[in-house]
Structure formats: structure tokens, C-alpha cells
Design a protein around this motif. Structure first.
Motif, PDB file in Angstrom:
ATOM      1  N   PRO A  49      10.581   8.171   0.938  1.00 52.70           N
ATOM      2  CA  PRO A  49      10.030   6.971   0.294  1.00 52.70           C
ATOM      3  C   PRO A  49      11.087   5.920  -0.012  1.00 52.70           C
ATOM      4  CG  PRO A  49      10.067   8.824  -1.231  1.00 52.70           C
ATOM      5  CD  PRO A  49      10.394   9.373   0.126  1.00 52.70           C
ATOM      6  N   GLU A  50      12.357   6.335  -0.099  1.00 50.36           N
ATOM      7  CA  GLU A  50      13.418   5.370  -0.379  1.00 50.36           C
ATOM      8  C   GLU A  50      14.082   4.870   0.902  1.00 50.36           C
ATOM      9  OE1 GLU A  50      13.715   4.341  -3.407  1.00 50.36           O
ATOM     10  OE2 GLU A  50      12.251   5.835  -4.079  1.00 50.36           O
ATOM     11  N   THR A  51      13.671   5.401   2.058  1.00 46.30           N
ATOM     12  CA  THR A  51      14.342   5.016   3.305  1.00 46.30           C
ATOM     13  C   THR A  51      13.335   4.587   4.360  1.00 46.30           C
ATOM     14  OG1 THR A  51      14.374   7.374   3.900  1.00 46.30           O
ATOM     15  CG2 THR A  51      16.376   6.464   2.914  1.00 46.30           C
ATOM     16  N   GLY A  52      12.752   5.550   5.048  1.00 45.27           N
ATOM     17  CA  GLY A  52      11.965   5.204   6.223  1.00 45.27           C
ATOM     18  C   GLY A  52      10.472   5.239   6.065  1.00 45.27           C
ATOM     19  N   LEU A  53       9.965   5.561   4.874  1.00 43.40           N
ATOM     20  CA  LEU A  53       8.521   5.653   4.672  1.00 43.40           C
ATOM     21  C   LEU A  53       8.114   4.658   3.593  1.00 43.40           C
ATOM     22  CD1 LEU A  53       6.035   7.347   5.559  1.00 43.40           C
ATOM     23  CD2 LEU A  53       6.520   8.872   3.648  1.00 43.40           C
ATOM     24  N   GLN A  54       7.413   3.610   3.990  1.00 42.60           N
ATOM     25  CA  GLN A  54       6.981   2.578   3.050  1.00 42.60           C
ATOM     26  C   GLN A  54       5.462   2.636   2.900  1.00 42.60           C
ATOM     27  OE1 GLN A  54       8.458  -1.275   4.170  1.00 42.60           O
ATOM     28  NE2 GLN A  54      10.594  -0.712   3.845  1.00 42.60           N
ATOM     29  N   ILE A  55       4.999   3.012   1.712  1.00 41.14           N
ATOM     30  CA  ILE A  55       3.562   3.174   1.468  1.00 41.14           C
ATOM     31  C   ILE A  55       3.092   2.112   0.483  1.00 41.14           C
ATOM     32  CG2 ILE A  55       1.782   4.710   0.550  1.00 41.14           C
ATOM     33  CD1 ILE A  55       3.454   7.070   1.533  1.00 41.14           C
ATOM     34  N   SER A  56       2.100   1.354   0.913  1.00 38.64           N
ATOM     35  CA  SER A  56       1.467   0.379   0.024  1.00 38.64           C
ATOM     36  C   SER A  56       0.061   0.862  -0.308  1.00 38.64           C
ATOM     37  CB  SER A  56       1.413  -1.001   0.675  1.00 38.64           C
ATOM     38  OG  SER A  56       0.706  -0.964   1.909  1.00 38.64           O
ATOM     39  N   LYS A  57      -0.408   0.493  -1.508  1.00 40.19           N
ATOM     40  CA  LYS A  57      -1.716   0.952  -1.985  1.00 40.19           C
ATOM     41  C   LYS A  57      -2.652  -0.242  -2.139  1.00 40.19           C
ATOM     42  CE  LYS A  57      -0.120   2.832  -5.742  1.00 40.19           C
ATOM     43  NZ  LYS A  57      -0.122   3.618  -7.013  1.00 40.19           N
ATOM     44  N   TRP A  58      -3.897  -0.064  -1.696  1.00 37.45           N
ATOM     45  CA  TRP A  58      -4.879  -1.132  -1.713  1.00 37.45           C
ATOM     46  C   TRP A  58      -6.179  -0.624  -2.326  1.00 37.45           C
ATOM     47  CZ3 TRP A  58      -3.317  -5.870   0.442  1.00 37.45           C
ATOM     48  CH2 TRP A  58      -2.091  -5.823   1.110  1.00 37.45           C
ATOM     49  N   ASP A  59      -6.541  -1.179  -3.476  1.00 43.74           N
ATOM     50  CA  ASP A  59      -7.804  -0.843  -4.133  1.00 43.74           C
ATOM     51  C   ASP A  59      -8.909  -1.646  -3.455  1.00 43.74           C
ATOM     52  OD1 ASP A  59     -10.019  -0.465  -5.714  1.00 43.74           O
ATOM     53  OD2 ASP A  59      -9.129  -1.258  -7.550  1.00 43.74           O
ATOM     54  N   ILE A  60      -9.672  -0.983  -2.619  1.00 45.72           N
ATOM     55  CA  ILE A  60     -10.695  -1.710  -1.858  1.00 45.72           C
ATOM     56  C   ILE A  60     -12.093  -1.543  -2.458  1.00 45.72           C
ATOM     57  CG2 ILE A  60      -9.397  -1.638   0.297  1.00 45.72           C
ATOM     58  CD1 ILE A  60     -11.441   0.654   1.077  1.00 45.72           C
ATOM     59  N   VAL A  61     -12.203  -0.769  -3.540  1.00 40.24           N
ATOM     60  CA  VAL A  61     -13.500  -0.598  -4.194  1.00 40.24           C
ATOM     61  C   VAL A  61     -13.766  -1.767  -5.140  1.00 40.24           C
ATOM     62  CG1 VAL A  61     -14.943   0.895  -5.621  1.00 40.24           C
ATOM     63  CG2 VAL A  61     -13.329   1.913  -4.005  1.00 40.24           C
ATOM     64  N   SER A  62     -12.816  -2.029  -6.039  1.00 40.20           N
ATOM     65  CA  SER A  62     -12.983  -3.144  -6.974  1.00 40.20           C
ATOM     66  C   SER A  62     -12.300  -4.409  -6.495  1.00 40.20           C
ATOM     67  CB  SER A  62     -12.452  -2.762  -8.354  1.00 40.20           C
ATOM     68  OG  SER A  62     -11.106  -2.345  -8.275  1.00 40.20           O
ATOM     69  N   GLY A  63     -11.434  -4.288  -5.489  1.00 36.69           N
ATOM     70  CA  GLY A  63     -10.750  -5.453  -4.933  1.00 36.69           C
ATOM     71  C   GLY A  63     -11.310  -5.825  -3.567  1.00 36.69           C
ATOM     72  N   THR A  64     -10.929  -6.983  -3.093  1.00 38.15           N
ATOM     73  CA  THR A  64     -11.434  -7.447  -1.788  1.00 38.15           C
ATOM     74  C   THR A  64     -10.305  -7.711  -0.801  1.00 38.15           C
ATOM     75  OG1 THR A  64     -11.420  -9.740  -2.581  1.00 38.15           O
ATOM     76  CG2 THR A  64     -13.484  -8.504  -2.826  1.00 38.15           C
ATOM     77  N   GLU A  65      -9.060  -7.523  -1.224  1.00 38.57           N
ATOM     78  CA  GLU A  65      -7.921  -7.832  -0.360  1.00 38.57           C
ATOM     79  C   GLU A  65      -7.558  -6.627   0.502  1.00 38.57           C
ATOM     80  OE1 GLU A  65      -3.373  -9.657  -0.743  1.00 38.57           O
ATOM     81  OE2 GLU A  65      -4.578  -9.275  -2.539  1.00 38.57           O
ATOM     82  N   TYR A  66      -7.316  -6.909   1.779  1.00 36.63           N
ATOM     83  CA  TYR A  66      -6.899  -5.886   2.734  1.00 36.63           C
ATOM     84  C   TYR A  66      -5.534  -6.246   3.306  1.00 36.63           C
ATOM     85  CZ  TYR A  66     -11.396  -3.441   2.988  1.00 36.63           C
ATOM     86  OH  TYR A  66     -12.502  -2.682   2.698  1.00 36.63           O
ATOM     87  N   PRO A  67      -4.801  -5.266   3.810  1.00 37.88           N
ATOM     88  CA  PRO A  67      -3.505  -5.585   4.419  1.00 37.88           C
ATOM     89  C   PRO A  67      -3.676  -6.365   5.718  1.00 37.88           C
ATOM     90  CG  PRO A  67      -4.078  -3.284   4.798  1.00 37.88           C
ATOM     91  CD  PRO A  67      -5.094  -3.821   3.835  1.00 37.88           C
ATOM     92  N   LYS A  68      -2.684  -7.179   6.030  1.00 34.03           N
ATOM     93  CA  LYS A  68      -2.655  -7.842   7.324  1.00 34.03           C
ATOM     94  C   LYS A  68      -2.079  -6.870   8.352  1.00 34.03           C
ATOM     95  CE  LYS A  68      -1.975 -12.463   5.360  1.00 34.03           C
ATOM     96  NZ  LYS A  68      -1.061 -13.628   5.260  1.00 34.03           N
ATOM     97  N   LEU A  69      -2.737  -6.751   9.477  1.00 39.21           N
ATOM     98  CA  LEU A  69      -2.316  -5.756  10.459  1.00 39.21           C
ATOM     99  C   LEU A  69      -0.905  -6.011  10.966  1.00 39.21           C
ATOM    100  CD1 LEU A  69      -5.557  -5.114  12.556  1.00 39.21           C
ATOM    101  CD2 LEU A  69      -4.725  -3.949  10.504  1.00 39.21           C
ATOM    102  N   GLU A  70      -0.482  -7.263  11.009  1.00 34.95           N
ATOM    103  CA  GLU A  70       0.869  -7.549  11.496  1.00 34.95           C
ATOM    104  C   GLU A  70       1.948  -7.070  10.527  1.00 34.95           C
ATOM    105  OE1 GLU A  70      -0.722 -11.621   9.934  1.00 34.95           O
ATOM    106  OE2 GLU A  70      -1.532  -9.827  10.947  1.00 34.95           O
ATOM    107  N   ASP A  71       1.559  -6.739   9.296  1.00 34.47           N
ATOM    108  CA  ASP A  71       2.530  -6.310   8.293  1.00 34.47           C
ATOM    109  C   ASP A  71       2.632  -4.797   8.145  1.00 34.47           C
ATOM    110  OD1 ASP A  71       3.076  -8.970   7.696  1.00 34.47           O
ATOM    111  OD2 ASP A  71       1.601  -9.047   6.058  1.00 34.47           O
ATOM    112  N   ILE A  72       1.843  -4.046   8.901  1.00 30.88           N
ATOM    113  CA  ILE A  72       1.799  -2.588   8.738  1.00 30.88           C
ATOM    114  C   ILE A  72       1.827  -1.889  10.099  1.00 30.88           C
ATOM    115  CG2 ILE A  72       0.600  -2.642   6.517  1.00 30.88           C
ATOM    116  CD1 ILE A  72      -2.008  -2.108   8.061  1.00 30.88           C
ATOM    117  N   ASP A  73       2.062  -0.569  10.045  1.00 28.76           N
ATOM    118  CA  ASP A  73       2.053   0.249  11.260  1.00 28.76           C
ATOM    119  C   ASP A  73       0.898   1.232  11.289  1.00 28.76           C
ATOM    120  OD1 ASP A  73       4.630  -0.788  12.229  1.00 28.76           O
ATOM    121  OD2 ASP A  73       5.445   0.286  10.493  1.00 28.76           O
ATOM    122  N   ALA A  74       0.333   1.521  10.117  1.00 27.03           N
ATOM    123  CA  ALA A  74      -0.741   2.509  10.032  1.00 27.03           C
ATOM    124  C   ALA A  74      -1.619   2.237   8.827  1.00 27.03           C
ATOM    125  CB  ALA A  74      -0.173   3.920   9.955  1.00 27.03           C
ATOM    126  N   VAL A  75      -2.873   2.643   8.951  1.00 27.21           N
ATOM    127  CA  VAL A  75      -3.840   2.571   7.856  1.00 27.21           C
ATOM    128  C   VAL A  75      -4.322   3.985   7.568  1.00 27.21           C
ATOM    129  CG1 VAL A  75      -6.138   1.766   7.175  1.00 27.21           C
ATOM    130  CG2 VAL A  75      -4.606   0.234   8.423  1.00 27.21           C
TER     131      VAL A  75
END
Length: 252
Positions: A49-75
Motif C-alpha cells: 500500500p505504500e509502494t505499488g498498490l494504490q487503492i481508492s474508495k468510492w461510496d456509490i450508494v449515497s454518492g454519485t461520483e465514479y472514478p475516471k477510467l483514465e485514472d485507474i487500472d482496475a475496478v
């Protein structure tokens, strides 16, 4: 050195209080699993988590924002107490987003339990209640030849917590395994997605809290709960499944 592996965890539910306090959401639960899996692969230097694994969290139940595909490698689509087949705004948005991921060929997809069902729904197959009832605690999953190849095991033991299923494997998608209560326990499309109906991220403590809470609410009978609780501490292959996820996400 490879760039960090950027994983967007779409949190489709909030854990129960004890689990949430310990992990701070399902994003934290999956961070724990994937970190342990990277360690098992001896890749902690490249996937920690401090080097090669970057995990972002997205609350999609109460929120409406989703990640941009160009900014991520996996969902990664988490499990949920909600019904994957419901016609409600946030689930419909999730299905549409999942379809947008499936429509391109760079960002890869992991689906767990509810997330597995959402992938099935996004691909146009039926999801809904099983007539076999609940599948709970550590259960065996019989693997297909592709499942054996992918997971490197002859059979998988995995924590379960579901009564909904994907009824059929979509055309052109490889079935990974089945159980007596669920014919479609996992799906695979090379370079696109892996899904599992079970919960590789669940520990004995997480599973126990869910069973006890749902028993108090009348979802499970006392006998059903006692039998399930007797299996929550059984050995399972969650870390190995997480390692397969990481290898899949790193494949060229």
C-alpha cells in the motif's frame, strides 16, 4: 520499475459496526486482503500500500461520483446487502458504469458477490433469488478446468453470504466453478474480468458479525446460525484467491 497498480474499490455497502470500526469501510477490508495476497506472492515491495498498490474508495450508494477510467487500472465491485436485480437509481448507475468498463479493453474488473451479480446483469444474464436458499460461511467450490488453471487449486474453500445468484454464464465467458447451491460461482474473461460469488475478503470475525446480526433480525433461524457459525473458522483460500486477482491485474 512498474507504475503503481491503481484499484478503485466501489463500495456497494457499509460494513457492520465492528468491521467498519476496524477497517473503515469495505475499501479497508479489501486493502487488507490484497496486501496479504501481495505478501503471499512475495510482491509486497512492488504491490504494498505504500509502494505499488494504490487503492481508492468510492461510496456509490449515497454518492454519485465514479472514478475516471483514465485514472485507474482496475475496478473492484464489493459485496452488498442490497439486491443486484433491483430497479433503483444507484444500482442502475452501477450497471451502466460496469458496462462502460466492459466496453473498453484496458481497465480490468473484479466482482465479488453482489459485484459478481452486477457483472452478470451488465452482460445481460438473469440475476435474482436462488430457490436453494442461503449459502453461508466457509463452503466448497468445485472448479472447472479453467478455474483450476486460474486459481492453481483443484477446489476452493471460500466464505459465502448470499441468497441471490447469477443464473447462467454469459456467452463467451468462462465458468470458473459451482457448488450445490449455486451453479455459477465465478466467471472469467481474459484481460477483462474475474468474478466470484463468495467472499475471499471475509475473515471469521466479519462473517460471524453478519450471521449474528442477521439472526437477531430474524433472517436466519437459530439452528441455521449455529450450523453456519460452526464453519466460519474453517480454513479457506481467500488469500490465494486475492493473489489470483493480483496476478490477473498484472498480466500483459
Amino acid at each position: 520499475m512498474r507504475p503503481p497498480l491503481r484499484i478503485a474499490v466501489l463500495e456497494c455497502d457499509t460494513p457492520l459496526p465492528n468491521t467498519n470500526c476496524r477497517y473503515n469501510g469495505y475499501g479497508g477490508v479489501f486493502t487488507a486482503l490484497l496486501t496479504a495476497s501481495a505478501k503471499a506472492l512475495n510482491h509486497l515491495d512492488r504491490l504494498g500500500p505504500e509502494t505499488g498498490l494504490q487503492i481508492s474508495k468510492w461510496d456509490i450508494v449515497s454518492g454519485t461520483e465514479y472514478p475516471k477510467l483514465e485514472d485507474i487500472d482496475a475496478v473492484l465491485l464489493t459485496g452488498s446487502k442490497h439486491n443486484s436485480f433491483e430497479d433503483v437509481p444507484w444500482i442502475n448507475r452501477l450497471v451502466e458504469f460496469t458496462q462502460s468498463v466492459l466496453a473498453q479493453d484496458r481497465v480490468r474488473l473484479l466482482g465479488i458477490c453482489f459485484g459478481h451479480q452486477i457483472v452478470g446483469r451488465a452482460l445481460g444474464v438473469k440475476v435474482g433469488r436462488s430457490n436453494q436458499g442461503w449459502e453461508i460461511a466457509v463452503c466448497g467450490m468445485d472448479l472447472t478446468e479453467k478455474g483450476k488453471e486460474l486459481f492453481g487449486l483443484d477446489r476452493i474453500r471460500i466464505q459465502q453470504m448470499h441468497q441471490d445468484i447469477v443464473f447462467d454464464c454469459p456467452p463467451g465467458v468462462a465458468l470458473l466453478g459451482s457448488s450445490p447451491r449455486c451453479a455459477v460461482q465465478g466467471m472469467y474473461s481474459p484481460g477483462r474480468f474475474i468474478t466470484v460469488q463468495g467472499h475471499p475478503e471475509f475473515t471469521q470475525e466479519i462473517e460471524t458479525e453478519i450471521i449474528q446480526t442477521r439472526t437477531k433480525a430474524g433472517v436466519f433461524s437459530e439452528d441455521q446460525a449455529l450450523e453456519a457459525l460452526s464453519r466460519t473458522g474453517n480454513e479457506h483460500d481467500g488469500v490465494s484467491i486475492g493473489a489470483t486477482f493480483l496476478k490477473f491485474l498484472r498480466e500483459d
